[in-house]
Design an enzyme around this catalytic site. Structure first.
Site, short mmCIF file in Angstrom:
data_model
loop_
_atom_site.label_atom_id
_atom_site.label_comp_id
_atom_site.label_asym_id
_atom_site.label_seq_id
_atom_site.Cartn_x
_atom_site.Cartn_y
_atom_site.Cartn_z
N ASP A 223 0.84 -1.20 0.00
CA ASP A 223 0.00 0.00 0.00
C ASP A 223 0.88 1.26 0.00
O ASP A 223 2.09 1.20 0.26
CB ASP A 223 -0.89 -0.04 1.26
N ASP B 17 -10.73 2.14 -3.24
CA ASP B 17 -11.30 1.88 -1.92
C ASP B 17 -12.81 1.95 -1.96
O ASP B 17 -13.48 1.56 -1.00
CB ASP B 17 -10.79 2.91 -0.90
#
Ligand code: DGJ
Length: 751
Positions: free
Chosen positions: A502, A567
């Site tokens: 990430d 997301d």
């Protein structure tokens, strides 16, 4: 095929359905001649001869419209250029009263020589071993072997300045079957003084006059890949990201066509995608003459590249192409290229992407061994194959204020370490995945306390925190080595099959020991660490995530197995995001989760069928809190997962047809079809519906006309049977009055 005529000095790059040609003019300039779809009846060896074109008034007489294969500052240019170089010293024949004019910022590239080489001979390190060394990425020699490793031809054209000690080699590697050319360039300082490169694109591209309708994507967090189609203005229109990752604001690919002359499945469409995950820019320039060109490569914002005497620099590549089958044909070429030549080939061959469970939205930072184990049992029972623990397992990371940088298992969360959880995951027959964010540090972390200088900052100046975190300075060798060894140890000490890598902030005050080179050095560091990890752990899988889809491009795809698209897991929002993604990138790499009924990002309540129908369009993942689901719903999940497994090879390896686009129809209908046309997946999602709106069925594509197909649903029930001819002419009836949030997925098989 690469063809050179020594008399006319025309180079022809001949591909399956297209041709790219340029020539050396009488003064040694390398000038573009043409790029376009080949006439359908042209023999596979037919080339452009360009009789007498040099005497025609138009493109190569005026410096303004001269079509350099790499345009430079100086040499008559008054517009956008791809290369700008500053030479700090006077050449021997100039007098010192010329010194105030320094640095000389005029570079003229003239033909010196050319060679045609096969893959395994390309690049500075021919022994790199894969036999397929010119991969997309930071440098064409980096990356992993793709699934297809047959050698390809690369044309290298060496150019030099007649008086300045400077050379540029323009490289063109052909993947003819997909009409794709990778272009990159190598620049070299051949003199005794350092020189500074002030702007550097990987290529200058020339399109036919009037090809000024641009398709690109833009967006932000939770809204990545929003498609826009626009007319280029006169002058310059740029798409770019000023970042050390690919970014959310735009994505480095484009399509171009003449307005009104291209559609989803027909018409000539030009396309390009950068294989680079750092600060990038594509500047489209339209002249008064309707000449359209693009300068694609490093973002010139805060750019500087110093070449010491004898030094050279190799840029990443841009993959470009043109096809006669519309935007859909362009997408399919990019997908096939990514599947075969870009995505790393797993050590054991091209396996299918596993069904993933990720516990982020289930537990957020509230992790415990018991909680995760409870999830693993339910996940395994429903058919999940890869269980990934997200943020919060390490250091003092109980929320997002602390702990980034301290990559040791937190005894508060996992008192016996990760082993009991990993063992359980493996005992249940799943693979184990773990989240990391290696480029970052929280000020509240042991790493920061030990090395407060290891972050990007300008001394004595305030630093902007973003999500309470700072970015490590990958311009420092010791930082890159530290991050590599931390990850290496993590992988040595634990049986980890998959990491979710990430990256959750942008660089703001980019102060580094590397100076302005940090814009490239950061990406180089990330690529290097991933390349070394993959070499050391050949079975390791990596997911690229950057606050959702902030790092998706061909460069990162050369090192990762999949990307986290966004997301935003709301299925309706996701249709648009996935459609934009699909313009350039393959479904196999597009991770898509089914999450809660009541979506955490948008609050919208959507049926399970819709959530699965959208997520099954990519690599299926589950992100819901399984502990909150009733047994009946768990069984529904299991049934969908089993359905997906029956056809995922078609989604992950087939050809995509966007049969109806949301913008035009209020519904998104897509089809994946195998290369032999024997199997397909048909997926419909209705976003918008008004009473009285009768939606016509969408004819399918790519099937075999004479064959008969059955279309089955999740329960294996045959809902339709028809010939390929019928399906490709009429389509599958039955969706006409489906209202908002109506969806269905059908699996078609030739009987
Ligand atoms: C951002 C990612 O996109 C999410 O999926 C999740 O991993 C969080 N970071 C964790 O902090």
């Amino acid at each position: 095929m690469i063809h050179f005529d020594p008399t006319t000095k025309i180079f022809n790059l001949v591909l399956a359905t297209s041709t790219y040609a340029f020539y050396v003019d009488s003064e040694g300039r390398l000038l573009h001649l043409a790029w376009g779809a080949r006439p359908a009846d042209a023999a596979s060896t037919a080339v452009l001869h360009g009789p007498g074109f040099e005497s025609l008034p138009h493109f190569d007489q005026l410096p303004l419209t001269r079509r350099y294969e790499l345009s430079t500052l100086g040499d008559g240019a008054m517009q956008e250029v791809s290369l700008a170089v500053g030479f700090p010293a006077l050449s021997a024949d100039l007098t010192s009263d010329e010194a105030p004019h320094l640095p000389v910022r005029d570079v003229r590239l003239r033909y010196l020589s050319h060679e045609i080489v096969s893959d395994h001979k390309v690049g500075p390190d021919p022994s790199s071993g894969s036999g397929c060394s010119a991969q997309p990425g930071l440098a064409p020699t980096h990356g992993q072997p793709g699934c297809v490793t047959t050698p390809r031809e690369t044309l290298r054209v060496r150019l030099t300045d007649p008086t300045q000690p400077f050379e540029a080699t323009l490289c063109y590697r052909l993947t003819p079957e997909h009409d794709i050319i990778e272009r990159w360039c190598e620049v070299a300082n051949t003199g005794p003084e350092p020189l500074t490169i002030e702007a550097l694109a990987f290529a200058t591209l020339h399109f036919p006059n009037g090809a000024n309708e641009l398709t690109s994507v833009s967006g932000w967090w939770a809204r990545e890949f929003m498609v826009a189609r626009e007319r280029l203005p006169m002058g310059v229109r740029t798409i770019e990201q000023r970042a050390v990752q690919t970014g959310h604001c735009a994505n480095p690919f484009f399509m171009l066509n003449r307005p009104g002359q291209a559609w989803e499945e027909t018409g000539e469409v030009y396309f390009g995608a950068l294989a680079y995950s750092g600060a990038w820019r594509i500047a489209f320039e339209q002249l008064f003459s309707l000449d359209v060109r693009a300068h694609a490569g490093y973002n010139p914002f805060d750019f500087s590249l110093t070449l010491a005497p004898g030094d050279s620099h190799t840029t990443p590549a841009i993959a470009i192409g043109v096809c006669p089958e519309g935007w859909g044909g362009a997408s399919r070429r990019l997908h096939a290229f990514a599947l075969e030549r870009v995505l790393p080939c797993p050590a054991d061959g091209p396996a299918l992407r596993p069904v993933l469970y990720n516990s982020w939205e289930a537990t957020y930072f509230n992790l415990s061994l018991e909680g995760q184990i409870a999830l693993t049992h339910k996940a395994a029972a429903m058919g999940v194959e890869l269980f990934c623990v997200d943020d919060g397992w390490f250091g003092g990371r109980r929320d997002d204020h602390a702990g980034l940088g301290d990559w040791t298992v937190s005894p508060d969360v996992f008192p016996g370490g990760l082993k009991p959880l990993i063992d359980e995951v493996h005992r249940l027959g799943m693979q184990f995945g773990l989240w990391v964010e290696p480029e970052m540090v929280n000020p509240d972390s042991d790493l920061y306390r030990a090395h407060p200088n290891w972050i990007l900052h300008f001394p004595g100046r305030p630093r902007t925190e973003w999500r309470y975190q700072l970015m490590l300075d990958f311009g420092r060798r010791e930082v890159v080595e530290h991050v590599y060894s931390v990850l290496e140890n993590l992988l040595k000490d634990h049986a980890i099959d998959f990491i979710k890598w990430d990256m959750n902030r942008y660089a703001t005050e980019p102060g580094s020991v590397a100076g302005q080179a940090i814009w490239r050095a950061h990406t180089a560091g990330v690529y290097e660490i991933m390349d070394r990890l993959r070499e050391a752990f050949p079975r390791l899988q990596i997911e690229s995530c950057a606050s959702g889809g902030g790092r998706v491009d061909l460069g990162i795809l050369a090192r990762t197995d999949q990307v986290w698209t966004s997301d935003n897991t709301d299925a309706l929002d996701r249709i648009r995001i996935q459609e934009g993604y699909s313009l350039a990138y393959p479904a196999r790499a597009m991770e898509a989760w089914v999450t809660h009924r009541h979506n955490h990002q948008t609050g919208r309540i959507l049926p399970l069928s819709l959530r699965f129908d959208v997520a099954m369009r990519g690599g299926l993942g589950i992100g819901a809190n399984l502990n909150e689901l009733e047994d009946a719903e768990l069984a529904e999940y299991a049934s969908y997962i089993a359905f997906y497994k029956r056809f995922r090879h078609v989604v992950q390896g087939g050809k995509l047809h966007r049969l109806q686009r949301l913008e035009e129809w209020g519904a998104s209908v897509i089809e994946y079809v195998t290369a032999d046309g024997r199997e397909a997946v048909y997926s419909v999602v209705v976003f918008d519906h008004q009473l009285g709106w009768v939606r016509p069925p969408a004819p399918l594509r790519g099937l075999n006309s004479d064959a008969t197909y059955t279309a089955t649903d999740r329960h294996g029930a045959e809902v339709y049977r028809a010939t390929g001819f019928d399906l490709m002419t009429v389509g599958i009836p039955g969706d006409a009055s489906g209202g908002p949030s109506y969806s269905r997925t059908l699996h078609l098989k030739q009987v």
